[in-house]
Scaffold this motif. Structure first.
Motif, short mmCIF file in Angstrom:
data_model
loop_
_atom_site.label_atom_id
_atom_site.label_comp_id
_atom_site.label_asym_id
_atom_site.label_seq_id
_atom_site.Cartn_x
_atom_site.Cartn_y
_atom_site.Cartn_z
N THR A 52 34.11 12.63 -8.15
CA THR A 52 33.30 13.85 -8.30
C THR A 52 32.68 14.27 -6.98
OG1 THR A 52 31.41 12.50 -8.98
CG2 THR A 52 32.76 13.46 -10.74
N GLU A 53 32.24 13.30 -6.20
CA GLU A 53 31.64 13.62 -4.90
C GLU A 53 32.71 14.03 -3.89
OE1 GLU A 53 28.74 10.76 -3.65
OE2 GLU A 53 27.87 10.69 -5.66
N TYR A 54 33.85 13.35 -3.96
CA TYR A 54 34.96 13.72 -3.06
C TYR A 54 35.38 15.16 -3.31
CZ TYR A 54 39.43 13.80 -0.70
OH TYR A 54 40.47 14.15 0.12
N LEU A 55 35.53 15.53 -4.58
CA LEU A 55 35.94 16.89 -4.92
C LEU A 55 34.91 17.92 -4.44
CD1 LEU A 55 37.98 18.78 -6.23
CD2 LEU A 55 36.83 18.37 -8.42
N ARG A 56 33.63 17.60 -4.60
CA ARG A 56 32.58 18.51 -4.13
C ARG A 56 32.66 18.71 -2.62
NH1 ARG A 56 31.32 22.42 -3.92
NH2 ARG A 56 29.31 23.39 -3.89
N GLY A 57 32.91 17.61 -1.91
CA GLY A 57 33.08 17.69 -0.46
C GLY A 57 34.32 18.47 -0.07
N GLU A 58 35.38 18.30 -0.84
CA GLU A 58 36.64 19.00 -0.56
C GLU A 58 36.46 20.51 -0.72
OE1 GLU A 58 40.50 18.82 0.80
OE2 GLU A 58 39.04 17.20 0.67
N VAL A 59 35.76 20.92 -1.76
CA VAL A 59 35.51 22.35 -2.00
C VAL A 59 34.67 22.93 -0.86
CG1 VAL A 59 34.34 23.99 -3.52
CG2 VAL A 59 35.82 22.24 -4.49
N LEU A 60 33.64 22.21 -0.43
CA LEU A 60 32.83 22.67 0.69
C LEU A 60 33.68 22.83 1.94
CD1 LEU A 60 30.18 23.28 2.23
CD2 LEU A 60 29.93 20.81 2.55
N CYS A 61 34.53 21.86 2.21
CA CYS A 61 35.39 21.93 3.41
C CYS A 61 36.38 23.09 3.33
CB CYS A 61 36.12 20.61 3.61
SG CYS A 61 35.01 19.27 4.09
N GLU A 62 36.89 23.38 2.14
CA GLU A 62 37.77 24.55 1.97
C GLU A 62 37.01 25.83 2.24
OE1 GLU A 62 39.51 24.25 -1.94
OE2 GLU A 62 40.67 22.47 -1.38
N ASP A 63 35.78 25.92 1.76
CA ASP A 63 34.95 27.10 2.02
C ASP A 63 34.70 27.28 3.52
OD1 ASP A 63 34.82 27.53 -0.71
OD2 ASP A 63 32.78 26.73 -0.92
N VAL A 64 34.39 26.19 4.19
CA VAL A 64 34.16 26.26 5.63
C VAL A 64 35.44 26.66 6.35
CG1 VAL A 64 33.57 24.92 7.70
CG2 VAL A 64 32.24 24.61 5.59
N SER A 65 36.57 26.11 5.92
CA SER A 65 37.87 26.45 6.53
C SER A 65 38.15 27.95 6.43
CB SER A 65 39.01 25.68 5.86
OG SER A 65 38.92 24.32 6.15
N GLU A 66 37.86 28.52 5.26
CA GLU A 66 38.08 29.95 5.08
C GLU A 66 37.21 30.77 6.02
OE1 GLU A 66 37.77 31.13 0.98
OE2 GLU A 66 39.24 29.63 0.35
N GLU A 67 35.94 30.37 6.16
CA GLU A 67 35.04 31.09 7.05
C GLU A 67 35.43 30.93 8.52
OE1 GLU A 67 32.39 33.20 6.46
OE2 GLU A 67 33.08 33.14 4.38
N LEU A 68 35.84 29.73 8.89
CA LEU A 68 36.23 29.45 10.27
C LEU A 68 37.59 30.02 10.62
CD1 LEU A 68 35.29 25.69 10.88
CD2 LEU A 68 34.34 27.68 12.04
N GLU A 69 38.40 30.24 9.59
CA GLU A 69 39.80 30.60 9.74
C GLU A 69 40.53 29.52 10.55
OE1 GLU A 69 39.98 34.58 11.29
OE2 GLU A 69 39.12 35.43 9.46
N ALA A 70 40.12 28.28 10.28
CA ALA A 70 40.72 27.10 10.89
C ALA A 70 40.45 25.93 9.95
CB ALA A 70 40.11 26.82 12.26
N GLN A 71 41.24 24.90 10.10
CA GLN A 71 41.09 23.75 9.20
C GLN A 71 39.78 23.01 9.48
OE1 GLN A 71 44.12 20.73 9.52
NE2 GLN A 71 43.73 20.03 7.44
N PHE A 72 39.06 22.71 8.42
CA PHE A 72 37.86 21.88 8.46
C PHE A 72 38.00 20.87 7.34
CE2 PHE A 72 33.51 20.76 7.30
CZ PHE A 72 32.95 20.52 8.55
N THR A 73 38.05 19.60 7.69
CA THR A 73 38.32 18.54 6.72
C THR A 73 37.08 17.70 6.45
OG1 THR A 73 38.92 16.93 8.41
CG2 THR A 73 40.69 18.39 7.60
N GLN A 74 37.21 16.82 5.49
CA GLN A 74 36.12 15.90 5.20
C GLN A 74 35.89 14.97 6.40
OE1 GLN A 74 34.85 14.81 1.56
NE2 GLN A 74 36.46 15.78 0.36
#
Length: 193
Positions: A52-74
């Motif tokens: 559950t925590e991993y998935l929450r972190g993954e969603v946050l990282c996807e949101d950041v990636s979209e804003e950055l227009e670059a990959q942002f990982t856990q």
């Protein structure tokens, strides 16, 4: 028995290499040469987190990636959390305060309290994800030295680099999930601009 503060044992290796420095010019030269390369190397660390925590972190990282227009990982997120801790250690230099903080934010229970539970065949890991990230060797050694200090001051509790990373991650996700961390997206974006 030698105490290790991570699976890489950087603290113990550094102590051993310091002992070798008194063994002659060529041995010392070779040691300095290899140490300069090793300090730039990245050590891979891994630790378990609840799905559950991993998935929450993954969603946050996807949101950041979209804003950055670059990959942002856990792993990038862990790098930020790790750097914040190292900065705190440098600036505070108060072992009691940092130990108390680690104790107060430690949300681990059950198998998360075990060292390297994924290496045992007897432990059921369903419901957990293994999170991997890389930390520069020099920074990881800095934390291991600090953890060695804590082990002297607080022998009843032993931390490793992996357990500290696990604590930092789980605490961050907890505060993010509950809304206690605001404007995190902008803070991350500011770091990358």
């Amino acid at each position: 028995m030698t105490t290790l503060y991570s699976k890489h044992g950087l603290y113990q290796k550094k102590l051993t290499s310091l002992s070798c420095n008194n063994k002659g010019f060529w041995k010392q030269f070779f040691s300095c040469f290899t140490n300069s390369f090793e300090e730039q190397a990245t050590c891979k660390y891994e630790f378990l987190v609840p799905n559950t925590e991993y998935l929450r972190g993954e969603v946050l990282c996807e949101d950041v990636s979209e804003e950055l227009e670059a990959q942002f990982t856990q792993a990038d997120l862990m790098d930020i959390l790790f750097e914040e801790l190292i900065t705190n250690i440098r600036q505070t230099n108060n072992h009691n305060e940092i130990y108390s903080k680690l104790e107060s934010i430690d949300r681990r229970t059950g198998i998360l309290l075990l060292n390297d539970p994924w290496e045992s065949d007897d432990i059921e890991l369903e419901g957990y994800t293994l999170l991997e990230c890389g930390i520069k060797r020099k920074r990881a050694l800095r934390l291991e030295v600090f953890l060695a200090d804590l082990a002297v001051l607080f022998p009843e509790k032993k931390y490793t680099v992996e357990s500290v990373m696990q604590i930092l991650y789980m605490d961050f996700i907890y505060h993010y999930r509950t809304g206690n961390i605001t404007n995190i997206m902008q803070e991350i974006l500011d770091l990358y601009e």
